[in-house]
Design a protein around this motif. Structure first.
Motif, PDB file in Angstrom:
ATOM      1  N   VAL A 152      -3.338 -44.068 -28.497  1.00 34.02           N
ATOM      2  CA  VAL A 152      -4.660 -44.768 -27.975  1.00 34.02           C
ATOM      3  C   VAL A 152      -5.842 -43.884 -27.516  1.00 34.02           C
ATOM      4  CG1 VAL A 152      -5.397 -46.790 -26.453  1.00 34.02           C
ATOM      5  CG2 VAL A 152      -3.315 -46.871 -27.359  1.00 34.02           C
TER       6      VAL A 152
ATOM      7  N   THR B 136      -5.041 -49.509 -29.829  1.00 37.20           N
ATOM      8  CA  THR B 136      -3.800 -50.290 -29.646  1.00 37.20           C
ATOM      9  C   THR B 136      -2.757 -49.263 -30.240  1.00 37.20           C
ATOM     10  OG1 THR B 136      -3.946 -51.399 -31.599  1.00 37.20           O
ATOM     11  CG2 THR B 136      -4.724 -52.512 -29.489  1.00 37.20           C
ATOM     12  N   GLU B 137      -1.633 -49.377 -29.640  1.00 36.65           N
ATOM     13  CA  GLU B 137      -0.345 -48.693 -30.380  1.00 36.65           C
ATOM     14  C   GLU B 137      -0.162 -49.737 -31.581  1.00 36.65           C
ATOM     15  OE1 GLU B 137       1.515 -46.380 -29.408  1.00 36.65           O
ATOM     16  OE2 GLU B 137       0.359 -45.882 -27.372  1.00 36.65           O
TER      17      GLU B 137
ATOM     18  N   ASP C 294       1.729 -51.992 -34.404  1.00 39.87           N
ATOM     19  CA  ASP C 294       2.546 -53.089 -34.069  1.00 39.87           C
ATOM     20  C   ASP C 294       3.680 -53.042 -35.011  1.00 39.87           C
ATOM     21  OD1 ASP C 294       1.763 -53.461 -36.702  1.00 39.87           O
ATOM     22  OD2 ASP C 294       0.262 -55.195 -36.212  1.00 39.87           O
TER      23      ASP C 294
ATOM     24  N   VAL D 103      -2.675 -50.752 -36.550  1.00 39.67           N
ATOM     25  CA  VAL D 103      -3.184 -50.336 -35.211  1.00 39.67           C
ATOM     26  C   VAL D 103      -4.745 -50.930 -35.156  1.00 39.67           C
ATOM     27  CG1 VAL D 103      -1.932 -48.351 -34.732  1.00 39.67           C
ATOM     28  CG2 VAL D 103      -4.271 -48.127 -35.740  1.00 39.67           C
ATOM     29  N   GLU D 104      -5.081 -51.254 -34.250  1.00 40.09           N
ATOM     30  CA  GLU D 104      -6.797 -51.851 -34.094  1.00 40.09           C
ATOM     31  C   GLU D 104      -7.546 -50.785 -33.719  1.00 40.09           C
ATOM     32  OE1 GLU D 104      -8.269 -54.553 -30.915  1.00 40.09           O
ATOM     33  OE2 GLU D 104      -7.671 -56.088 -32.409  1.00 40.09           O
TER      34      GLU D 104
ATOM     35  N   GLN E 272      -8.206 -54.047 -37.935  1.00 38.93           N
ATOM     36  CA  GLN E 272      -6.830 -53.791 -37.997  1.00 38.93           C
ATOM     37  C   GLN E 272      -6.568 -52.960 -39.195  1.00 38.93           C
ATOM     38  OE1 GLN E 272      -4.329 -57.122 -37.211  1.00 38.93           O
ATOM     39  NE2 GLN E 272      -4.420 -56.440 -35.047  1.00 38.93           N
TER      40      GLN E 272
END
Length: 801
Positions: free
Chosen positions: A652, A669-670, A672, A677-678, A687
């Motif tokens: 991040v 973000t980490e 998913d 990631v975002e 994303q």
């Protein structure tokens, strides 16, 4: 003491109160709307008689019927029937003969029942309730076939309904033919030309007659069967034709006797299966009624609502108001059981009250609700309402008396599992006494735990709701600037009447308004001011929230647009890459052709004993190698999927680049579970899969460093061209195989597609070793002995991939 008249009407029972509530909440209009979506007279009858049920299992079954019916709407054409055959079946069961058209109506009903059975079983596992409902419909196809075999679609008896009927109809037609021939002879005769009013014959009283002029009565002897209205024409049956007409009538009577016998026999067949037919038609009515509920629900986007312990109404829309209805959201959750709604007239208080009542009635009638799926309603053992003016001059019942009578009946029958609705509680009498009565009624219901919604203009009632733990205030709003109703329902806050503001807006003298305000008590003015300030704050807060929501939506749109642009850029890059690859393939084909021409020239010169010019072969091989290297390069190759274990580990806050496009962003973000990631790119959040990202400044990983391919053994440019032939004669098998591997790699690197391996004949051991190696090689397409003129069994020609 003044004697007051006894205005107490007979007390109503619970069912009577519930039925009265249906009318007050306009439930009959719901029935009519539902009936418009039925397709059979039987289901229309059920729709117009729709009534809520008060048993949990029955409500669940009705809701399941409607939900399953929604799954069937697309499966097949709808059921359709124009006439209700049930009275006809009942008549047949009692032995009353049916006409042909009535028997055809019965056959149509049986056909619809057969369609209902097929429709009910069409979805099988998805519609278990409707399948069980229709699976017991009896198979009445033989009865239907019997009816249709003997009757035309209009109900006439077919000629082949019986052998005797066929014979009698033939005789009747023959008799009519002879009778009509006799009449036509009179029409065509010279006497007919003189005495007939019109040159034709007709039928009067079942007899063939001629229209004779009254003045010529004596010229046409016969039986007079009637005269025209003017008396100028006599309808005469000539004596000479009487016997022919008699024969025709006798044949017709015999035919009608046979027809009656056939209809009686068919009616008896229906009577024998009457019980099964009636059950089948009832199931048709029930199935089509469920389908009508599903069709009706589609008109208002109805949803299934679960049963809950408390009232949770979320964005409910009044089903009888057009699409412009403002949704209502309200809650009655323990410990609160009484909701007091205040606000200006025409603000929507009564609509909110009716909306809640109709939602409860519709759900317990098996209808889907026009609300959000988060809505939940308890099972009510009764819905009771006092809305509007039920005064009666004939019964000497005033408006106030009618309200008190209704309130008394509701208090007598309402339980903690009921829903009570009061519009303008405590109205139509002295305001102070009315407010006191309203407070007492509301407090009594709150103490009994009866779910109740009350609308009122009485301040004491709103004040009581603020103090009582089982009561809560709610309100409807006016726009504070335009004073127009917003129809928005607000929980937890009492409403204002806006009486002074509305009076001023409508033109009432300002002096009168000022004088009225002076008559208001200080507490009232202070309360009004506080409520007004709260309203302004709420309006401002709502405006800010709307602006924030608009910005969020705009950011979401920008994010989606940026993602689309990224996709478009990558697609454009892939398109350009494919175009260049195609050009390189064409170039490789051109150079390969040039090499084959050079190979052919070299073979010809070798055959003549002259060495091939090395510059020709080396130049051609160099061209092929350049093109092959370009085709295998990472820049022009399609981006292969990154193996999961080699996906970049991003943290991040790191700055990354999107693919090979050079667009930079920051990781928010980490990753998913899907490896996405975002990323913040500019002001947009998008994303992306980790495989499409790399750290800023990190070089693009070449395909050849990640996945070994055949090109990884390419010969350096300084290596001379391998030539089109490898001679391994006289070598041991192991050494020959090693040379063969190196030669094949070099040949592939230089773009050769056809080579020759010279191994000699001898014992065949060397040839077998060469062939085994060729069979295992991934670059060899095929191989075979060379032609006799190029070595025969002592050489093998190889096609390379």
């Amino acid at each position: 003491m003044t004697n007051l008249p006894d205005v107490r009407p007979a007390s109503a029972t619970g069912p009577e109160l519930r039925e009265r509530t249906l009318d007050l909440l306009e439930f009959p209009r719901i029935r009519e709307a539902l009936a418009s979506h039925t397709r059979t007279p039987m289901s229309r009858e059920r729709a117009l008689a729709l009534t809520p049920v008060y048993d949990s299992a029955a409500v669940a079954a009705l809701q399941q019927e409607t939900a399953e019916a929604g799954l069937l709407l697309e499966d097949s054409p709808p059921l359709s029937l124009s006439h209700d055959p049930r009275p006809l079946v009942q008549r047949a069961a009692m032995g009353s003969a049916l006409s042909g058209s009535e028997l055809i109506a019965v056959a149509d009903g049986l056909d619809t029942a057969r369609s209902a059975k097929a429709l009910g079983g069409s979805a099988r596992s998805r519609t278990p309730l409707l399948r069980n409902l229709t699976r017991n419909i009896a198979d009445l196809r033989l009865l239907e076939r019997e009816l249709r075999a003997k009757l035309t679609p209009s109900g006439e008896r077919k000629d082949d309904a019986s052998p005797l009927l066929r014979q009698l109809r033939a005789e009747s037609r023959d008799a009519y033919h002879h009778a009509s021939q006799g009449m036509q002879a009179y029409v065509d005769s010279y006497v007919g030309v003189e005495v007939l009013q019109d040159r034709l014959y007709t039928v009067r009283g079942g007899r063939l007659v001629l229209p004779v002029k009254a003045d010529f009565k004596g010229r046409m002897p016969g039986i007079v069967h009637g005269t025209s209205d003017s008396g100028a024409t006599l309808f005469i049956e000539p004596f000479a034709n009487v016997h022919r007409t008699n024969r025709w009538r006798e044949a017709g009577d015999a035919e009608q006797d046979e027809v009656r016998r056939i209809l009686q026999r068919l009616t008896a067949s229906v009577g024998r299966r009457a019980a099964e037919a009636m059950h089948a038609l009832e199931m048709v009515a029930r199935l089509d009624a469920a389908l009508a509920k599903a069709r009706y629900a589609r008109t208002y986007r109805g949803v299934a609502v679960g049963e809950g312990a408390a009232v949770q109404l979320v964005e409910a829309r009044h089903p009888l108001i057009d699409s412009g209805a403002v949704p209502v959201s309200l809650a009655l959750e323990p410990p609160v059981s009484v909701l007091v709604v205040t606000g200006p007239n025409t603000g929507g208080k009564t609509v909110a009250l009716k909306t809640l009542g109709l939602m409860a009635l519709m759900r317990q009638s098996g209808l889907l609700l026009p609300c959000a799926p988060q809505t939940s309603l308890p099972l009510f053992d009764g819905v009771y309402a006092d809305i509007g003016d039920q005064q009666s001059i004939e019964l000497a019942v005033s408006t106030f008396s009618s309200h008190i009578t209704a309130i008394a009946g509701i208090l007598a029958h309402a339980t903690p599992r009921s829903l009570a609705l009061f519009d303008e509680l405590g109205t139509s009498t002295d305001p102070e006494e009315g407010a006191a009565l309203g407070c007492a009624v509301a407090a009594h219901l709150a103490e009994q735990g009866v779910p109740c919604v009350v609308t009122t203009h009485h301040r004491p009632l709103a004040a009581l709701a603020e103090e009582h733990e089982a009561m809560e205030n709610a309100s409807v709003e006016l726009d504070p600037q335009t004073l127009r109703p917003t129809y928005k329902f607000t929980m937890g806050l009492p409403g204002r009447s806006y009486a002074m503001e509305i009076a001023a807006r409508t033109g009432l003298d300002a002096r009168i308004i000022e004088a009225a305000q002076q008559r208001l008590g200080p507490a009232h003015r202070e309360t009004e001011g506080l409520l007004s300030a709260i309203r302004w704050e709420r309006a401002l807060t709502r405006e800010k929230l709307d602006e924030a929501e608009a910005e969020r939506a705009r950011a979401s749109e920008l994010s989606a647009e940026l993602a689309r642009q990224v996709e478009a850029l990558e697609a454009a890059q892939a398109s350009v890459v494919e175009e260049v690859r195609a050009e390189l393939r064409q170039e490789a084909s051109r150079v390969r052709a040039k090499l084959k021409r050079a190979e052919s020239a070299a073979e010809w010169q070798t055959f003549r004993g002259e060495p091939p010019p090395p510059r020709v072969m080396e130049a051609a091989s160099a061209d092929v190698a350049d093109v092959q290297r370009a085709l295998r390069s990472r820049v022009w190759g399609k981006r292969p999927p990154v193996p999961p274990e080699r996906k970049t580990r991003l943290n991040v806050g790191e700055t990354v680049e999107v693919g090979a496009l050079g667009i930079k962003g920051a990781v928010l973000t980490e990753p998913d579970s899907a490896g996405r990631v975002e990323v913040l790119v500019g002001s947009a959040r998008i994303q992306l899969d980790v495989s499409r990202l790399r750290r800023a400044g990190e070089p693009i990983e070449d395909e050849r460093t990640r996945r070994p391919t055949r090109s990884s053994v390419a010969i350096p440019l300084s290596t001379p061209a391998p030539g089109i032939e490898l001679d391994v004669r006289g070598e041991r098998a192991n050494g020959a195989v090693e040379r063969l591997d190196a030669y094949l790699d070099s040949a592939v690197a230089y773009g050769l597609t056809r080579v020759r391996i010279v191994h000699g004949k001898g014992t065949g051991a060397l040839r077998n070793a060469v062939w085994r190696r060729l069979a295992d090689s991934s670059v060899v397409a095929s191989y075979a002995f060379a032609p006799r003129e190029r070595g025969g069994d002592g050489a093998t020609e190889v096609e390379l991939l």
